[in-house]
Design an enzyme around this catalytic site. Sequence first.
Site, PDB file in Angstrom:
ATOM      1  CB  SER A  30      -0.918  -0.006   1.214  1.00  0.00           C
ATOM      2  OG  SER A  30      -0.171   0.170   2.384  1.00  0.00           O
ATOM      3  CG  ASN A  81      -2.290   9.710  -4.906  1.00  0.00           C
ATOM      4  OD1 ASN A  81      -3.188  10.527  -5.017  1.00  0.00           O
ATOM      5  ND2 ASN A  81      -2.284   8.756  -4.002  1.00  0.00           N
ATOM      6  NE  ARG A 129      -1.693   5.695   1.149  1.00  0.00           N
ATOM      7  CZ  ARG A 129      -1.014   4.836   1.875  1.00  0.00           C
ATOM      8  NH1 ARG A 129       0.299   4.907   1.944  1.00  0.00           N
ATOM      9  NH2 ARG A 129      -1.645   3.900   2.558  1.00  0.00           N
TER      10      ARG A 129
END
Lengths: 156, 286
Positions: free
Chosen positions: B216, B224, B220
């Site tokens: 994660s 993004n 992440r």
Amino acid sequence: MNINLTLIGQLLSFVVFVWFTMKYVWTPIMGALEERRKKIADGLAAGERGQHEQELAQERAKGVLQEAKAQAGDIVAQAQKRGTEIIDEAKTGARTEGERLITAARAEIEQEVNRAREQLREKVAVLAVAGAEKILRREIDASTNQDIVDALAKEI
Amino acid sequence: MAGDTLTSGEYIRHHLTNLTYGQLPDGSWGIAHNAAEIKAMGFWSIHVDTMFWSIFLGVLFLYFFKKVADNVTAGVPAGMQNFAEWTCEFIDVSVRGSFSAKNNLVAPLSLTIFIWIFLMNLMDLLPVDVIPEISKLLGIHYMKVVSTTDPNATFGMAIGVFIIVFYYTFKIKGVGGFLGELTLQPFSSKNPVVQGLFIPINFVLELVSLISKPLSLSLRLFGNMYAGEMIFILIAIMYSAGVTMGLLGGVLQLGWAIFHILIITLQAFIFMVLSIVYLEMAHTDH
């Protein structure tokens, strides 16, 4: 999304960067920050100490001033006392001296008077003898001249 | 730029393809010419653009900070030192906020993570075509400028962080402590039989959570940045669709770029803070 050798390459460069940052970047910069923090803290502490000392010194100065004032007052009072004492002493001295002088003068006067009286007495005796001689030369009559001699003797 | 010679799909694909070095189908080693060749290369290939930009930016960051560190003074700071000190102070405060144990590695690690990711993300604000077009003039056909849109970069960093996390977990809690954390929670019981039943359940749960952490962490950031880059590319396509669309695209690009300033900083910060938190978890029992 291809996972390939780049992963290992990135991992290695990341490790190298972290190591470099830790060794050559973070330590000196944070060291400088720490040093400055310490310096500032020291400076502030010194300033506070100085202020405290100044306050103490002011208090001390106040004390010293008060003491000096008290001492000066004492000294002035003592001097005044001593002054009056001196004046009194001088007065007494002068009075006794005066009295002494007067007594001496009186004694001298008396002496002079006595001496004069003595001289007078001698002179009167001589005079009386001379008078007597003159009388005797004119008439040697003791009885007739008795009253004169008596009168002379009484005069003395 | 696009549209005349490429379709939109090709344009996007072109922008999302890395400059890859590896073994070509004919057996020689070289730069891949198309997506099929890249696919054929498999694991033993390397994204030259990702490596170049990430290392270039990392070296830039280290050069700048090293220069400051060499001339650092405890007296009145000036110029670059102010900035470097401000950055270090900011990182230090963040680390102190969420990391309680004493460890000299965590703060420099956080500084590296934050600045490096920030700089790599910052490349996103350059108009998407500038550097690829320049490199095209230099004869390089693929050029992905933003390294953090390459999952290799984000995974690389996340794995780096977790190697350190594992190192400290084993160092501080030992293998037993690590295995205990993995099997004896969240469910526990005083009854040994029940406890024995709980162990596999706990192990599965904890293993999933253990694996999901680095995953994660990297996804992440990657997601993004990838999405942000994608939107920039989509906006860039509008420039080829006439004046009106071009003007609208300009406004959109400006707006997205301004919003993206927040994203790139935030993502760098989140990556850093989570790394600190994972390291903190490695240092404390829970």
